[in-house]
Design a protein around this motif. Structure first.
Motif, PDB file in Angstrom:
ATOM      1  N   MET B   1       0.849  -1.189   0.000  1.00 45.10           N
ATOM      2  CA  MET B   1       0.000   0.000   0.000  1.00 45.10           C
ATOM      3  C   MET B   1       0.894   1.253   0.000  1.00 45.10           C
ATOM      4  O   MET B   1       1.833   1.319   0.766  1.00 45.10           O
ATOM      5  CB  MET B   1      -0.884  -0.023   1.245  1.00 45.10           C
ATOM      6  CG  MET B   1      -2.088   0.832   1.084  1.00 45.10           C
ATOM      7  SD  MET B   1      -3.312   0.769   2.421  1.00 45.10           S
ATOM      8  CE  MET B   1      -2.727  -0.361   3.624  1.00 45.10           C
ATOM      9  N   ASP B   2       0.614   2.194  -0.892  1.00 48.19           N
ATOM     10  CA  ASP B   2       1.483   3.373  -0.886  1.00 48.19           C
ATOM     11  C   ASP B   2       1.091   4.324   0.243  1.00 48.19           C
ATOM     12  O   ASP B   2       0.081   4.152   0.919  1.00 48.19           O
ATOM     13  CB  ASP B   2       1.545   4.048  -2.266  1.00 48.19           C
ATOM     14  CG  ASP B   2       0.289   4.828  -2.598  1.00 48.19           C
ATOM     15  OD1 ASP B   2      -0.562   5.011  -1.705  1.00 48.19           O
ATOM     16  OD2 ASP B   2       0.152   5.244  -3.762  1.00 48.19           O
ATOM     17  N   ALA B   3       1.935   5.325   0.415  1.00 54.27           N
ATOM     18  CA  ALA B   3       1.801   6.169   1.607  1.00 54.27           C
ATOM     19  C   ALA B   3       0.461   6.897   1.662  1.00 54.27           C
ATOM     20  O   ALA B   3      -0.159   6.995   2.729  1.00 54.27           O
ATOM     21  CB  ALA B   3       2.955   7.163   1.663  1.00 54.27           C
ATOM     22  N   ILE B   4      -0.007   7.399   0.513  1.00 50.76           N
ATOM     23  CA  ILE B   4      -1.275   8.129   0.503  1.00 50.76           C
ATOM     24  C   ILE B   4      -2.432   7.199   0.892  1.00 50.76           C
ATOM     25  O   ILE B   4      -3.326   7.584   1.662  1.00 50.76           O
ATOM     26  CB  ILE B   4      -1.537   8.749  -0.892  1.00 50.76           C
ATOM     27  CG1 ILE B   4      -0.480   9.820  -1.206  1.00 50.76           C
ATOM     28  CG2 ILE B   4      -2.928   9.341  -0.976  1.00 50.76           C
ATOM     29  CD1 ILE B   4      -0.584  11.100  -0.388  1.00 50.76           C
ATOM     30  N   GLU B   5      -2.384   5.957   0.375  1.00 44.95           N
ATOM     31  CA  GLU B   5      -3.416   4.975   0.751  1.00 44.95           C
ATOM     32  C   GLU B   5      -3.377   4.695   2.251  1.00 44.95           C
ATOM     33  O   GLU B   5      -4.418   4.592   2.909  1.00 44.95           O
ATOM     34  CB  GLU B   5      -3.208   3.661  -0.025  1.00 44.95           C
ATOM     35  CG  GLU B   5      -3.518   3.760  -1.500  1.00 44.95           C
ATOM     36  CD  GLU B   5      -4.957   4.215  -1.751  1.00 44.95           C
ATOM     37  OE1 GLU B   5      -5.874   3.662  -1.106  1.00 44.95           O
ATOM     38  OE2 GLU B   5      -5.160   5.134  -2.571  1.00 44.95           O
ATOM     39  N   ARG B   6      -2.176   4.576   2.785  1.00 43.19           N
ATOM     40  CA  ARG B   6      -2.038   4.329   4.235  1.00 43.19           C
ATOM     41  C   ARG B   6      -2.632   5.493   5.023  1.00 43.19           C
ATOM     42  O   ARG B   6      -3.358   5.294   5.997  1.00 43.19           O
ATOM     43  CB  ARG B   6      -0.551   4.194   4.612  1.00 43.19           C
ATOM     44  CG  ARG B   6       0.051   2.855   4.299  1.00 43.19           C
ATOM     45  CD  ARG B   6       1.176   2.499   5.260  1.00 43.19           C
ATOM     46  NE  ARG B   6       2.349   3.355   5.165  1.00 43.19           N
ATOM     47  CZ  ARG B   6       3.234   3.308   4.176  1.00 43.19           C
ATOM     48  NH1 ARG B   6       3.073   2.437   3.192  1.00 43.19           N
ATOM     49  NH2 ARG B   6       4.282   4.097   4.167  1.00 43.19           N
ATOM     50  N   ILE B   7      -2.331   6.709   4.572  1.00 47.77           N
ATOM     51  CA  ILE B   7      -2.839   7.902   5.268  1.00 47.77           C
ATOM     52  C   ILE B   7      -4.371   7.915   5.244  1.00 47.77           C
ATOM     53  O   ILE B   7      -5.026   8.087   6.269  1.00 47.77           O
ATOM     54  CB  ILE B   7      -2.286   9.193   4.611  1.00 47.77           C
ATOM     55  CG1 ILE B   7      -0.783   9.314   4.894  1.00 47.77           C
ATOM     56  CG2 ILE B   7      -3.030  10.415   5.106  1.00 47.77           C
ATOM     57  CD1 ILE B   7      -0.072  10.388   4.081  1.00 47.77           C
TER      58      ILE B   7
END
Lengths: 91, 105
Positions: B1-7
């Motif tokens: 999962m990329d960072a924006i998705e994690r956020i």
């Protein structure tokens, strides 16, 4: 060379045309703490008609936008008090 | 999962979420410490993310929220602000009101 606080002052004056601007550099009391990354701690009191009709969140975002890259390079933390001229008269 | 998705996932799944430097017990910056204090004084239950644990989230969140510093408080999926705004809102009762809305189902 322009000092950090002068650079901050210049940008805020240009973008927000404040009726009143007070800046205070508090970097000394935070020097070297984790995550400071060499950036300074500053306190700003800004009175500007640019804040009229805007929430606190939007006002702070305006200030951060005005400072642009400085927020990454020179400023670790900026404590902001943002008032409209009318609010400032009634403090 | 990329960072924006994690956020996005973090913000969606936690009604009161503080992105901070360090942890509530060991804040690593005075402003993060102050944010924790304000939330505790409001009697709020909150989740936190120590941004030192996830450098990608740290970098991406600044752009995502259009907010360049930490701490950052999110309530009901929306950015409330940093420690200045939290303190101000707690003084006039707005923060307590907002936090109250997170307790309802």
């Amino acid at each position: 060379m322009t000092s950090r606080i002068e650079k901050i002052q210049q940008l805020l004056l240009e973008v927000l045309a404040p009726a009143k601007l007070e800046l205070h550099d508090d970097s000394q009391s935070h020097a070297g703490h984790a995550g400071a990354g060499g950036g300074g701690h500053f306190y700003a009191t800004i009175v500007s008609s640019a804040f009229e009709g805007k929430t606190l969140l939007k006002r702070h975002q305006l200030v951060y936008e005005a400072l642009g890259d400085l927020m990454r390079t020179d400023i670790h933390a900026l404590s902001i008090k943002a008032f409209t001229p009318e609010e400032f008269e009634h403090i | 999962m990329d960072a924006i998705e994690r956020i996005k996932k973090q913000i969606e799944s936690n009604r009161v979420l503080l992105y901070m430097k360090g942890t509530p017990d060991f804040p690593q910056c005075g402003f993060s410490g102050r944010a924790v204090q304000v939330l505790e004084q409001c009697g709020a239950e909150f989740s936190y993310v120590n941004i030192f644990d996830d450098p990608e989230v740290r970098e991406n969140l600044k752009a995502y929220s259009n907010w360049p510093t930490f701490p950052q408080l999110f309530v009901n999926g929306e950015l409330v602000g940093g420690s200045d705004i939290m303190l101000e809102m707690s003084k006039n009762g707005q923060l307590q009101e907002l936090l109250e809305t997170t307790k309802k189902p």
